[in-house]
Motif scaffolding. Structure first.
Motif, PDB file in Angstrom:
ATOM      1  N   ALA A   2       0.823  -1.201   0.000  1.00 19.32           N
ATOM      2  CA  ALA A   2       0.000   0.000   0.000  1.00 19.32           C
ATOM      3  C   ALA A   2       0.864   1.262   0.000  1.00 19.32           C
ATOM      4  N   HIS A   3       2.008   1.191   0.675  1.00 22.14           N
ATOM      5  CA  HIS A   3       2.905   2.348   0.717  1.00 22.14           C
ATOM      6  C   HIS A   3       3.579   2.570  -0.635  1.00 22.14           C
ATOM      7  N   ILE A   4       4.124   1.523  -1.226  1.00 25.25           N
ATOM      8  CA  ILE A   4       4.875   1.656  -2.473  1.00 25.25           C
ATOM      9  C   ILE A   4       3.948   1.893  -3.661  1.00 25.25           C
ATOM     10  N   MET A   5       2.894   1.114  -3.754  1.00 23.33           N
ATOM     11  CA  MET A   5       2.049   1.142  -4.945  1.00 23.33           C
ATOM     12  C   MET A   5       0.920   2.170  -4.877  1.00 23.33           C
ATOM     13  N   LEU A   6       0.395   2.413  -3.677  1.00 26.78           N
ATOM     14  CA  LEU A   6      -0.789   3.254  -3.557  1.00 26.78           C
ATOM     15  C   LEU A   6      -0.515   4.601  -2.901  1.00 26.78           C
ATOM     16  N   GLY A   7       0.718   4.827  -2.493  1.00 26.38           N
ATOM     17  CA  GLY A   7       1.045   6.119  -1.913  1.00 26.38           C
ATOM     18  C   GLY A   7       0.591   6.304  -0.484  1.00 26.38           C
ATOM     19  N   LYS A   8       0.378   5.220   0.232  1.00 19.96           N
ATOM     20  CA  LYS A   8      -0.010   5.329   1.641  1.00 19.96           C
ATOM     21  C   LYS A   8       1.132   5.952   2.438  1.00 19.96           C
ATOM     22  N   PRO A   9       0.843   6.962   3.285  1.00 15.41           N
ATOM     23  CA  PRO A   9       1.908   7.505   4.141  1.00 15.41           C
ATOM     24  C   PRO A   9       2.543   6.410   4.982  1.00 15.41           C
ATOM     25  N   LYS A  10       3.869   6.463   5.105  1.00 15.20           N
ATOM     26  CA  LYS A  10       4.592   5.389   5.780  1.00 15.20           C
ATOM     27  C   LYS A  10       4.182   5.256   7.237  1.00 15.20           C
ATOM     28  N   VAL A  54      -0.527   1.926 -11.699  1.00 15.99           N
ATOM     29  CA  VAL A  54       0.142   1.457 -12.909  1.00 15.99           C
ATOM     30  C   VAL A  54       1.655   1.378 -12.682  1.00 15.99           C
ATOM     31  N   LYS A  55       2.086   1.476 -11.442  1.00 16.83           N
ATOM     32  CA  LYS A  55       3.519   1.447 -11.151  1.00 16.83           C
ATOM     33  C   LYS A  55       4.189   0.147 -11.594  1.00 16.83           C
ATOM     34  N   PRO A  56       3.542  -1.036 -11.471  1.00 17.76           N
ATOM     35  CA  PRO A  56       4.214  -2.242 -11.976  1.00 17.76           C
ATOM     36  C   PRO A  56       4.571  -2.149 -13.453  1.00 17.76           C
ATOM     37  N   LEU A  57       3.685  -1.554 -14.260  1.00 17.43           N
ATOM     38  CA  LEU A  57       3.990  -1.392 -15.680  1.00 17.43           C
ATOM     39  C   LEU A  57       5.125  -0.400 -15.880  1.00 17.43           C
ATOM     40  N   ARG A  58       5.136   0.654 -15.080  1.00 13.87           N
ATOM     41  CA  ARG A  58       6.215   1.634 -15.196  1.00 13.87           C
ATOM     42  C   ARG A  58       7.552   1.045 -14.750  1.00 13.87           C
ATOM     43  N   ILE A  59       7.510   0.192 -13.723  1.00 14.58           N
ATOM     44  CA  ILE A  59       8.730  -0.491 -13.297  1.00 14.58           C
ATOM     45  C   ILE A  59       9.254  -1.386 -14.416  1.00 14.58           C
ATOM     46  N   GLY A  60       8.323  -2.077 -15.094  1.00 18.45           N
ATOM     47  CA  GLY A  60       8.722  -2.909 -16.220  1.00 18.45           C
ATOM     48  C   GLY A  60       9.343  -2.092 -17.335  1.00 18.45           C
ATOM     49  N   THR A  61       8.773  -0.924 -17.627  1.00 13.34           N
ATOM     50  CA  THR A  61       9.342  -0.048 -18.644  1.00 13.34           C
ATOM     51  C   THR A  61      10.736   0.419 -18.257  1.00 13.34           C
ATOM     52  N   LEU A  62      10.903   0.787 -16.989  1.00 19.58           N
ATOM     53  CA  LEU A  62      12.203   1.233 -16.504  1.00 19.58           C
ATOM     54  C   LEU A  62      13.239   0.123 -16.593  1.00 19.58           C
ATOM     55  N   MET A  63      12.860  -1.074 -16.149  1.00 16.96           N
ATOM     56  CA  MET A  63      13.801  -2.195 -16.210  1.00 16.96           C
ATOM     57  C   MET A  63      14.145  -2.535 -17.649  1.00 16.96           C
ATOM     58  N   GLY A  64      13.162  -2.460 -18.542  1.00 17.32           N
ATOM     59  CA  GLY A  64      13.432  -2.716 -19.958  1.00 17.32           C
ATOM     60  C   GLY A  64      14.431  -1.724 -20.520  1.00 17.32           C
ATOM     61  N   GLY A  72       3.043 -11.002 -18.774  1.00 18.75           N
ATOM     62  CA  GLY A  72       1.992 -11.514 -17.901  1.00 18.75           C
ATOM     63  C   GLY A  72       1.352 -10.416 -17.074  1.00 18.75           C
ATOM     64  N   MET A  73       2.155  -9.466 -16.593  1.00 13.86           N
ATOM     65  CA  MET A  73       1.612  -8.349 -15.826  1.00 13.86           C
ATOM     66  C   MET A  73       0.698  -7.496 -16.691  1.00 13.86           C
ATOM     67  N   ALA A  74       1.141  -7.202 -17.913  1.00 13.61           N
ATOM     68  CA  ALA A  74       0.286  -6.441 -18.828  1.00 13.61           C
ATOM     69  C   ALA A  74      -0.998  -7.211 -19.132  1.00 13.61           C
ATOM     70  N   GLY A  75      -0.858  -8.539 -19.282  1.00 10.23           N
ATOM     71  CA  GLY A  75      -2.042  -9.359 -19.518  1.00 10.23           C
ATOM     72  C   GLY A  75      -3.010  -9.332 -18.351  1.00 10.23           C
ATOM     73  N   GLU A  76      -2.482  -9.252 -17.115  1.00 11.16           N
ATOM     74  CA  GLU A  76      -3.338  -9.153 -15.931  1.00 11.16           C
ATOM     75  C   GLU A  76      -4.184  -7.883 -15.982  1.00 11.16           C
TER      76      GLU A  76
END
Length: 316
Positions: A144-152, A226-236, A284-288
């Motif tokens: 929730a903190h990393i993906m959704l911006g929940k205050p730590k 959409v951070k998982p997709l952005r992480i994938g773009t960055l890693m690519g 697979g993530m994009a497919g999800e």
């Protein structure tokens, strides 16, 4: 004079032996809070035991209790959404059916709402879950903190109170994959914590298995980020850059040292295997994401109510 209505929403699963004590505890706590009237909404998530029969019995015995029976097991968050859609209160309180969340401390949550908070989450100094559940809760907090911006510094849990306008915004969400924490975080930032006691489970065991916890985490970050997709773009991009630089290095080395023998088959195969694995993971993530869009476009329901029980009559 009681001038505010508090709605208690409780998703129920395998709770035929615990839910009555929760109801009695709520009634005892609310009898002390004279400024509030209350209703209790019990949502049976197609429990395999006699939970629905117990709910119908409680409806007959308590004027404030209403029951809803889902047609199949939709999951805790869908059951909560079913209850939120039926709640009529000025303040809505969600809690568990197993007695581990202290209903007799609801006054602490209501006090913070009266002080101006939009949402008040219970925070536990020491959780009485087993090691597996504590690990799952920690992963949920991290996600929730990393993906959704929940205050730590903010702790989230299944025990919380929210203002009416927050719930009105939450129930506008009609997708097939609700995630209650994400719905709260996207609605307001005026969220506080309240320290309460967490109790040990006295009857039964948690209904959350590893697969259910994994499904909950995946649902959380694919439904509201959409951070998982952005992480994938960055890693690519990083690996593409590394590959390009290595290609230049190989050409230069061949020009400068033409007599060097060709080596590195194992390293090459390792790199290819790793890159192919990363590509399949991101596909697979994009497919999800695409699959969830497809299911939502088909109007797959969050929940289906099979039976309803009110004090006037019991629909079994």
């Amino acid at each position: 004079m009681r001038n505010k209505l508090v709605s208690f929403v409780i998703p129920c699963y395998r709770s035929e032996k615990t839910i009555e004590d929760v109801i009695n505890e709520i009634e005892g706590a609310m009898d002390m809070l004279v400024l509030y009237s209350y209703e209790i909404i019990l949502v049976n998530d197609c429990s395999p035991d006699n939970t629905w029969d117990k709910i119908c019995e409680l409806v007959r015995e308590h004027d404030e209790v209403r029951g809803y029976n889902l047609a199949k097991n939709f999951g805790q968050h869908c059951a909560i959404m079913a209850g939120l859609n039926e709640a009529k209160g000025n303040i809505i309180v969600c809690l568990d059916d197993d007695g581990q969340t202290p209903a007799d401390e609801v006054g602490k949550l209501l006090y913070q709402i009266e002080k101006g908070a939009d949402v008040a989450y219970a925070r536990y100094a020491h959780k009485k879950h087993n090691l597996f559940r504590n690990f799952g809760s920690a992963m949920n907090e991290w996600m929730a903190h990393i993906m959704l911006g929940k205050p730590k510094e903010l702790s989230v849990s299944s025990y919380f109170a929210a203002r009416r306008f927050v719930v009105d915004e939450m129930i506008k969400y009609k997708s097939s994959y609700p995630y209650v924490i994400g719905l709260v975080l996207r609605t307001t930032k005026n969220i506080v914590n309240v320290d309460v006691t967490h109790r040990a489970r006295e009857v039964g065991e948690s209904g959350y298995t590893f697969s259910k916890l994994m499904g909950l985490w995946i649902n959380g970050f694919t439904a509201f980020s959409v951070k998982p997709l952005r992480i994938g773009t960055l890693m690519g991009g990083i690996f593409a850059g590394i590959g390009f630089m290595y290609g230049i290095f190989t050409v230069i080395k061949k020009i400068l040292y033409p007599d060097l023998p060709a080596v590195g088959f194992s390293a090459l195969m390792s790199a290819i295997t790793f890159m192919c694995g990363m590509l399949m993971l991101m596909v697979g993530m994009a497919g999800e994401y695409i699959g969830r869009i497809y299911i939502s476009q088909n109007n797959n329901p969050q929940y289906v109510i099979r039976d309803e029980a009110k004090h006037e009559e019991s629909n079994e």
